[in-house]
Design a protein around this motif. Structure first.
Motif, short mmCIF file in Angstrom:
data_model
loop_
_atom_site.label_atom_id
_atom_site.label_comp_id
_atom_site.label_asym_id
_atom_site.label_seq_id
_atom_site.Cartn_x
_atom_site.Cartn_y
_atom_site.Cartn_z
N ALA A 67 0.82 -1.21 0.00
CA ALA A 67 0.00 0.00 0.00
C ALA A 67 0.85 1.26 0.00
O ALA A 67 0.66 2.16 -0.83
CB ALA A 67 -0.94 0.00 1.19
N TYR A 68 1.80 1.34 0.93
CA TYR A 68 2.58 2.57 1.07
C TYR A 68 3.50 2.82 -0.12
O TYR A 68 3.70 3.96 -0.54
CB TYR A 68 3.39 2.54 2.37
CG TYR A 68 2.58 2.98 3.57
CD1 TYR A 68 2.36 4.33 3.84
CD2 TYR A 68 2.00 2.04 4.42
CE1 TYR A 68 1.61 4.74 4.93
CE2 TYR A 68 1.24 2.43 5.51
CZ TYR A 68 1.05 3.79 5.76
OH TYR A 68 0.29 4.19 6.84
N ILE A 69 4.05 1.77 -0.70
CA ILE A 69 5.02 1.95 -1.78
C ILE A 69 4.35 2.06 -3.15
O ILE A 69 4.75 2.88 -3.99
CB ILE A 69 6.05 0.80 -1.79
CG1 ILE A 69 6.83 0.78 -0.47
CG2 ILE A 69 7.00 0.93 -2.98
CD1 ILE A 69 7.61 2.04 -0.18
N PHE A 70 3.32 1.28 -3.38
CA PHE A 70 2.79 1.18 -4.75
C PHE A 70 1.38 1.74 -4.96
O PHE A 70 1.04 2.11 -6.09
CB PHE A 70 2.82 -0.30 -5.20
CG PHE A 70 4.18 -0.91 -5.16
CD1 PHE A 70 5.18 -0.50 -6.03
CD2 PHE A 70 4.48 -1.89 -4.23
CE1 PHE A 70 6.44 -1.05 -5.99
CE2 PHE A 70 5.74 -2.46 -4.17
CZ PHE A 70 6.74 -2.04 -5.05
N SER A 96 3.29 -12.34 5.84
CA SER A 96 3.46 -10.90 6.04
C SER A 96 4.84 -10.39 5.64
O SER A 96 4.95 -9.30 5.07
CB SER A 96 3.18 -10.54 7.50
OG SER A 96 4.03 -11.25 8.37
N ASN A 97 5.89 -11.14 5.95
CA ASN A 97 7.24 -10.63 5.71
C ASN A 97 8.00 -11.40 4.65
O ASN A 97 9.22 -11.27 4.54
CB ASN A 97 8.03 -10.64 7.02
CG ASN A 97 7.56 -9.55 7.97
OD1 ASN A 97 7.50 -8.38 7.59
ND2 ASN A 97 7.20 -9.92 9.18
N ILE A 98 7.31 -12.20 3.89
CA ILE A 98 7.97 -12.92 2.80
C ILE A 98 8.40 -11.90 1.74
O ILE A 98 7.59 -11.09 1.28
CB ILE A 98 7.04 -13.96 2.17
CG1 ILE A 98 6.69 -15.05 3.19
CG2 ILE A 98 7.66 -14.57 0.92
CD1 ILE A 98 5.67 -16.04 2.69
N PRO A 99 9.68 -11.90 1.34
CA PRO A 99 10.12 -10.96 0.30
C PRO A 99 9.29 -11.13 -0.97
O PRO A 99 9.16 -12.24 -1.49
CB PRO A 99 11.59 -11.37 0.08
CG PRO A 99 12.01 -12.00 1.36
CD PRO A 99 10.80 -12.72 1.87
N GLY A 100 8.71 -10.03 -1.44
CA GLY A 100 7.88 -10.08 -2.64
C GLY A 100 6.40 -10.23 -2.35
O GLY A 100 5.57 -10.14 -3.26
N ALA A 101 6.03 -10.46 -1.08
CA ALA A 101 4.62 -10.60 -0.74
C ALA A 101 3.82 -9.37 -1.12
O ALA A 101 2.63 -9.44 -1.44
CB ALA A 101 4.45 -10.89 0.75
N GLY A 102 4.46 -8.20 -1.10
CA GLY A 102 3.78 -6.96 -1.43
C GLY A 102 3.70 -6.64 -2.91
O GLY A 102 3.16 -5.61 -3.30
N ALA A 103 4.22 -7.53 -3.74
CA ALA A 103 4.18 -7.31 -5.19
C ALA A 103 2.74 -7.29 -5.69
O ALA A 103 1.89 -8.03 -5.21
CB ALA A 103 4.97 -8.40 -5.92
N ALA A 104 2.48 -6.42 -6.66
CA ALA A 104 1.18 -6.37 -7.33
C ALA A 104 0.02 -6.23 -6.35
O ALA A 104 -0.96 -6.97 -6.41
CB ALA A 104 1.00 -7.61 -8.21
N GLY A 105 0.15 -5.28 -5.43
CA GLY A 105 -0.92 -5.04 -4.48
C GLY A 105 -1.17 -6.19 -3.53
O GLY A 105 -2.31 -6.44 -3.12
N GLY A 106 -0.09 -6.91 -3.19
CA GLY A 106 -0.22 -8.04 -2.28
C GLY A 106 -0.52 -9.36 -2.97
O GLY A 106 -0.69 -10.39 -2.30
N PHE A 107 -0.57 -9.37 -4.30
CA PHE A 107 -0.84 -10.61 -5.01
C PHE A 107 0.30 -11.61 -4.79
O PHE A 107 0.10 -12.83 -4.87
CB PHE A 107 -1.02 -10.34 -6.51
CG PHE A 107 -1.84 -11.39 -7.23
CD1 PHE A 107 -2.14 -12.60 -6.65
CD2 PHE A 107 -2.31 -11.14 -8.51
CE1 PHE A 107 -2.90 -13.55 -7.33
CE2 PHE A 107 -3.07 -12.08 -9.20
CZ PHE A 107 -3.36 -13.29 -8.60
N GLY A 108 1.51 -11.11 -4.50
CA GLY A 108 2.61 -12.02 -4.18
C GLY A 108 2.24 -12.90 -2.99
O GLY A 108 2.46 -14.11 -3.00
N ALA A 109 1.68 -12.28 -1.96
CA ALA A 109 1.21 -13.05 -0.80
C ALA A 109 0.08 -13.98 -1.19
O ALA A 109 0.01 -15.13 -0.72
CB ALA A 109 0.75 -12.09 0.30
N GLY A 110 -0.82 -13.51 -2.05
CA GLY A 110 -1.95 -14.33 -2.48
C GLY A 110 -1.53 -15.57 -3.24
O GLY A 110 -2.12 -16.65 -3.07
N VAL A 111 -0.51 -15.45 -4.06
CA VAL A 111 0.00 -16.61 -4.81
C VAL A 111 0.46 -17.71 -3.85
O VAL A 111 0.18 -18.90 -4.04
CB VAL A 111 1.17 -16.19 -5.73
CG1 VAL A 111 1.94 -17.40 -6.25
CG2 VAL A 111 0.65 -15.35 -6.89
#
Length: 377
Positions: A203-206, A240-255
Motif C-alpha cells: 500500500a505505502y510503496i505502490f 506478512s514478511n515474505i520478500p515479494g509478498a507486497g508485489a502487485a498489491g499483495g498478489f505475491g502473498a496471495g500466490v
C-alpha cells in the motif's frame, strides 16, 4: 561472428523489446550475413511478457474472455508452451485498462483468476504469472474467488470481499481451489522484495500510483494486515514478511497463500524456460539492454540476470542502453563485458526519445564495424 543471442528488455516509453530485437538483428545480419541470430525479447513479468514468449518460442496464443479490474468484460490472451501457460496479470488487472478511473479500494484480480482457470481447463500443469503493472491492491483475493475460494464474514456468511472490505473476512475456505490446482504448479515472476504491509509494503510503496490518496493508503495497509492475520488463522501460513509478498498489491502473498505457489526472479524464470544454457552453446556474444542501466539494474533484473549466467560460460555480454548512470562499475564483475548508451547527442529525454530507433541503429552499426575491424587483424 557465427552465433549471437539478442536478449533486450524494452526501452520504456520508446522502443519495445521486440522492436529492439528486430533492429539489432538487422544490423548484425548487414555486417555478418551468415551469422546465426537468436532473438529473444525479454519482459520479466511486466507488460509485454506474453508477447515476448509468442515472439521467441513459437508459443500458442490462447484467446480468453475475462473481466478487467473494474469487472468489465474484455477479450485478452495468454501464451501456452506445451503444458505451461504464461499469463500477464496486467492483461486483466493492469493500469492502462482503467486509466482515469483508478480505484484501488475496489479494483479486483478476479479476471486474472478467470484466465488461470481457463489455462487449467486447457490442460496446463504449470502456470507462470507475471506480476507487473497492476492497478489492484486486493492481495489476490479476487483471483482466489474466481478459482473457488470462499470467504466468510463475521456472521459466518459467504461474501465477496475486495480491497476495501478485507477487515470483514472472518475465515477462508480454500478447499475447492486446492482441488482445482492439484497437480498444477504456480510460479509468479517477482523482482521486488517488498513485504505485504508496513512502510515498505504494497500500500505505502505502490498504491499511490494506483490512485490512492494518503488516507486510502493507510486504509489499504490496515486491510492487508487484516488479510494477513486471517490467512494465518485459516491456513497456518505467515505471508506478512515474505520478500515479494507486497508485489502487485499483495498478489505475491496471495500466490503463496491461496495457490501454494512460489515467487521467483522474473529473469531466472524466463532463462530457465527458454533453456538459456543450451542456447549459449557456441555463442560468440550476447547483446542485451534496457532503457536505463543504473544501480537498480544491479539488483538482479534482466541485464544482470543474463550477465551472471553467461559469465559461467565465459560468453561476452554487451549492454546497449538508452542511458547509463554513474556508479555501475559493479556490473563488470557480474558478467557484463561493456556498456554503451545509444544517445548520439546531448539532449533531454523528452527530445531524444523520438530518435531512439535511429540512435540504436547508429550504435549497433559502429560497434559491429569495430568488431569486424579487430576480428580481421
Amino acid at each position: 561472428m557465427k552465433k549471437v543471442l539478442i536478449m533486450p528488455d524494452s526501452y520504456k516509453g520508446t522502443l519495445s523489446a521486440i522492436q529492439i530485437c528486430d533492429i539489432m538483428k538487422e544490423c548484425i545480419l548487414e555486417h555478418f550475413p551468415k551469422c546465426e541470430t537468436i532473438a529473444i525479447p525479454i519482459a520479466d513479468g511486466g507488460e509485454g511478457t506474453v508477447d515476448s514468449f509468442l515472439y521467441a518460442m513459437n508459443a500458442e496464443k490462447i484467446m480468453v474472455e475475462t473481466t478487467n479490474a473494474l469487472g468489465e468484460p474484455i477479450l485478452t490472451y495468454y501464451a501456452k508452451v506445451k503444458d505451461t501457460a504464461i499469463i500477464e496479470m496486467a492483461c486483466a488487472a493492469g493500469l492502462p485498462q482503467v486509466e482515469g478511473r483508478l480505484n484501488p479500494r475496489r479494483a479486483t484480480t478476479y479476471g486474472v483468476g478467470t484466465i488461470i482457470q481457463h489455462a487449467i481447463e486447457h490442460n496446463c500443469k504449470h502456470i507462470i504469472l507475471g506480476l507487473g503493472g497492476s492497478c489492484t491492491n486486493d492481495g489476490g483475493i479476487g483471483a482466489a474467488l474466481a478459482l473457488g475460494t470462499i470467504f466468510y464474514n463475521q456472521k459466518d456468511e459467504p461474501f465477496i470481499p475486495c480491497a476495501d472490505t478485507m477487515t470483514e473476512i472472518k475465515y477462508i475456505d480454500n478447499r475447492v481451489t486446492k482441488r482445482l490446482l492439484s497437480g498444477c504448479k504456480v510460479t509468479a515472476m517477482c523482482d521486488i522484495k517488498n513485504p505485504l504491509y508496513g512502510p515498505n509494503g504494497a500500500a505505502y510503496i505502490f498504491s499511490p500510483q494506483k490512485g490512492a490518496d494518503p488516507e486510502t493508503v493507510k486504509l489499504l495497509d490496515q486491510n492487508l494486515i487484516a488479510l494477513s492475520e486471517v490467512i494465518k488463522t485459516s491456513f497456518q501460513k505467515d505471508v506478512s514478511n515474505i520478500p515479494g509478498a507486497g508485489a502487485a498489491g499483495g498478489f505475491g502473498a496471495g500466490v503463496i497463500a491461496f495457490f501454494n505457489g512460489t515467487l521467483t526472479s522474473g529473469i531466472d524464470t524466463i532463462l530457465d524456460l527458454i533453456q538459456f544454457e543450451t542456447l549459449l552453446e557456441n555463442a560468440d556474444m550476447i547483446f542485451t539492454g534496457e532503457g536505463r542501466i543504473d544501480r537498480q539494474s544491479l539488483g538482479g533484473k534482466v541485464v544482470i540476470g543474463i550477465g551472471e549466467r553467461a559469465k559461467q560460460k565465459q560468453i561476452p555480454v554487451i549492454v546497449i542502453a538508452g542511458s547509463v548512470a554513474d556508479n555501475i562499475k559493479e556490473a563488470y564483475h557480474m558478467g557484463i563485458s561493456a556498456i554503451f548508451s545509444i544517445n548520439q547527442q546531448a539532449m533531454d529525454f523528452s527530445q531524444s526519445r523520438y530518435f531512439s530507433d535511429i540512435n540504436l541503429r547508429h550504435t549497433m552499426d559502429n560497434l559491429l564495424r569495430f568488431y569486424k575491424t579487430i576480428s580481421c587483424q
